[in-house]
Design an enzyme around this catalytic site. Structure first.
Site, PDB file in Angstrom:
ATOM      1  N   ASP A  69     -26.889  -8.410 -11.339  1.00  0.00           N
ATOM      2  CA  ASP A  69     -26.050  -9.528 -11.767  1.00  0.00           C
ATOM      3  C   ASP A  69     -24.867  -9.656 -10.803  1.00  0.00           C
ATOM      4  O   ASP A  69     -24.251  -8.656 -10.412  1.00  0.00           O
ATOM      5  CB  ASP A  69     -25.553  -9.326 -13.195  1.00  0.00           C
ATOM      6  CG  ASP A  69     -25.010 -10.615 -13.797  1.00  0.00           C
ATOM      7  OD1 ASP A  69     -25.654 -11.162 -14.709  1.00  0.00           O
ATOM      8  OD2 ASP A  69     -23.941 -11.083 -13.349  1.00  0.00           O
ATOM      9  N   HIS A  96     -30.688  -9.655 -19.830  1.00  0.00           N
ATOM     10  CA  HIS A  96     -29.677  -8.763 -19.271  1.00  0.00           C
ATOM     11  C   HIS A  96     -30.032  -7.328 -19.652  1.00  0.00           C
ATOM     12  O   HIS A  96     -30.276  -7.046 -20.833  1.00  0.00           O
ATOM     13  CB  HIS A  96     -28.298  -9.076 -19.845  1.00  0.00           C
ATOM     14  CG  HIS A  96     -27.814 -10.478 -19.575  1.00  0.00           C
ATOM     15  ND1 HIS A  96     -26.866 -10.757 -18.628  1.00  0.00           N
ATOM     16  CD2 HIS A  96     -28.152 -11.665 -20.138  1.00  0.00           C
ATOM     17  CE1 HIS A  96     -26.622 -12.067 -18.623  1.00  0.00           C
ATOM     18  NE2 HIS A  96     -27.389 -12.641 -19.529  1.00  0.00           N
ATOM     19  N   GLY A 124     -23.702 -18.449 -25.219  1.00  0.00           N
ATOM     20  CA  GLY A 124     -23.123 -18.407 -23.877  1.00  0.00           C
ATOM     21  C   GLY A 124     -24.135 -18.515 -22.753  1.00  0.00           C
ATOM     22  O   GLY A 124     -23.856 -18.093 -21.624  1.00  0.00           O
ATOM     23  N   GLN A 125     -25.315 -19.078 -23.035  1.00  0.00           N
ATOM     24  CA  GLN A 125     -26.302 -19.224 -21.956  1.00  0.00           C
ATOM     25  C   GLN A 125     -25.752 -20.170 -20.889  1.00  0.00           C
ATOM     26  O   GLN A 125     -25.301 -21.282 -21.189  1.00  0.00           O
ATOM     27  CB  GLN A 125     -27.637 -19.766 -22.496  1.00  0.00           C
ATOM     28  CG  GLN A 125     -28.717 -19.792 -21.412  1.00  0.00           C
ATOM     29  CD  GLN A 125     -30.090 -20.234 -21.929  1.00  0.00           C
ATOM     30  OE1 GLN A 125     -30.248 -20.597 -23.092  1.00  0.00           O
ATOM     31  NE2 GLN A 125     -31.073 -20.190 -21.050  1.00  0.00           N
ATOM     32  N   SER A 126     -25.773 -19.710 -19.643  1.00  0.00           N
ATOM     33  CA  SER A 126     -25.247 -20.531 -18.546  1.00  0.00           C
ATOM     34  C   SER A 126     -26.320 -20.900 -17.527  1.00  0.00           C
ATOM     35  O   SER A 126     -26.153 -21.851 -16.777  1.00  0.00           O
ATOM     36  CB  SER A 126     -24.085 -19.820 -17.850  1.00  0.00           C
ATOM     37  OG  SER A 126     -24.502 -18.593 -17.293  1.00  0.00           O
ATOM     38  N   HIS A 183     -33.875 -15.292 -18.958  1.00  0.00           N
ATOM     39  CA  HIS A 183     -33.592 -14.025 -18.283  1.00  0.00           C
ATOM     40  C   HIS A 183     -33.066 -13.051 -19.332  1.00  0.00           C
ATOM     41  O   HIS A 183     -32.497 -13.449 -20.346  1.00  0.00           O
ATOM     42  CB  HIS A 183     -32.574 -14.211 -17.153  1.00  0.00           C
ATOM     43  CG  HIS A 183     -31.324 -14.883 -17.589  1.00  0.00           C
ATOM     44  ND1 HIS A 183     -31.245 -16.250 -17.756  1.00  0.00           N
ATOM     45  CD2 HIS A 183     -30.109 -14.396 -17.924  1.00  0.00           C
ATOM     46  CE1 HIS A 183     -30.029 -16.566 -18.166  1.00  0.00           C
ATOM     47  NE2 HIS A 183     -29.318 -15.464 -18.293  1.00  0.00           N
TER      48      HIS A 183
HETATM   49  P1  AMP Z   1     -26.342 -16.197 -19.143  1.00  0.00           P
HETATM   50  O1  AMP Z   1     -24.888 -16.497 -19.305  1.00  0.00           O
HETATM   51  O2  AMP Z   1     -26.951 -15.371 -20.220  1.00  0.00           O
HETATM   52  O3  AMP Z   1     -27.133 -17.467 -18.869  1.00  0.00           O
HETATM   53  O4  AMP Z   1     -26.439 -15.263 -17.855  1.00  0.00           O
HETATM   54  C1  AMP Z   1     -26.372 -15.742 -16.553  1.00  0.00           C
HETATM   55  C2  AMP Z   1     -26.035 -14.574 -15.689  1.00  0.00           C
HETATM   56  O5  AMP Z   1     -26.384 -14.888 -14.341  1.00  0.00           O
HETATM   57  C3  AMP Z   1     -24.551 -14.203 -15.681  1.00  0.00           C
HETATM   58  O6  AMP Z   1     -24.385 -12.839 -16.086  1.00  0.00           O
HETATM   59  C4  AMP Z   1     -24.128 -14.425 -14.232  1.00  0.00           C
HETATM   60  O7  AMP Z   1     -23.172 -13.470 -13.788  1.00  0.00           O
HETATM   61  C5  AMP Z   1     -25.443 -14.299 -13.489  1.00  0.00           C
HETATM   62  N1  AMP Z   1     -25.533 -15.011 -12.224  1.00  0.00           N
HETATM   63  C6  AMP Z   1     -25.148 -16.278 -11.961  1.00  0.00           C
HETATM   64  N2  AMP Z   1     -25.437 -16.608 -10.698  1.00  0.00           N
HETATM   65  C7  AMP Z   1     -26.017 -15.511 -10.144  1.00  0.00           C
HETATM   66  C8  AMP Z   1     -26.540 -15.202  -8.846  1.00  0.00           C
HETATM   67  N3  AMP Z   1     -26.522 -16.113  -7.838  1.00  0.00           N
HETATM   68  N4  AMP Z   1     -27.057 -13.978  -8.633  1.00  0.00           N
HETATM   69  C9  AMP Z   1     -27.076 -13.058  -9.626  1.00  0.00           C
HETATM   70  N5  AMP Z   1     -26.616 -13.295 -10.870  1.00  0.00           N
HETATM   71  C10 AMP Z   1     -26.084 -14.487 -11.124  1.00  0.00           C
END
Ligand code: AMP
Ligand code: ZN
Length: 113
Positions: free
Chosen positions: A29, A101, A92-94, A99
């Site tokens: 991450d 964690h 908090g999905q971004s 995926h």
């Molecule tokens: P979520 O908020 O559950 O959707 O998790 C998205 C995760 O992706 C977050 O923990 C971010 O830190 C991670 N993330 C975003 N962009 C990248 C990237 N380019 N490489 C690795 N991790 C990333």
């Protein structure tokens, strides 16, 4: 293709890949929340858990076994770890490519914040 994780899978955006096979990638991450923070990302684009199909059952089971194996080989089997996936806004999905964690290396609160 506008999906960040599809671009990482295609090699268009760099990532620290620690494991890959025909089904998934495990990457570090970019903003780790703990000493161990990997993302397990299926190669198949699935937005989140609500879009999982019966045909994805083997993939998700495989992903959990790979995640546990990565935690164990890094020495987090005794101390413990968490495998978590966020779905939509309140969680908090971004990134809208499913995926999981894999987090460990410190005491994790429960219930989560
Ligand atoms: P979520 O908020 O559950 O959707 O998790 C998205 C995760 O992706 C977050 O923990 C971010 O830190 C991670 N993330 C975003 N962009 C990248 C990237 N380019 N490489 C690795 N991790 C990333
Ligand atoms: Zn995608």
């Amino acid at each position: 293709m506008s999906c960040l994780f599809c671009k990482i899978i295609a090699g268009e955006i760099p990532a620290k890949t620690v494991f890959q096979d025909q089904y998934l990638l495990a990457i570090e991450d970019i903003n780790p929340a703990a000493p161990l923070h990997l993302l397990l990302i299926p190669r198949k684009h699935i937005a989140h858990t609500l879009d999982l199909l019966p045909e994805d059952d083997l993939l998700i089971g495989h992903l959990f076994r790979v995640a546990a194996g990565l935690a164990k080989e890094r020495g987090y089997d005794e101390s413990g770890f968490r495998i978590v996936t966020n779905t939509n806004a309140d969680a908090g999905q971004s990134v809208f490519h499913i995926h999981f964690h894999l987090i460990g290396g410190r005491h994790l609160l429960w219930p989560p914040g």
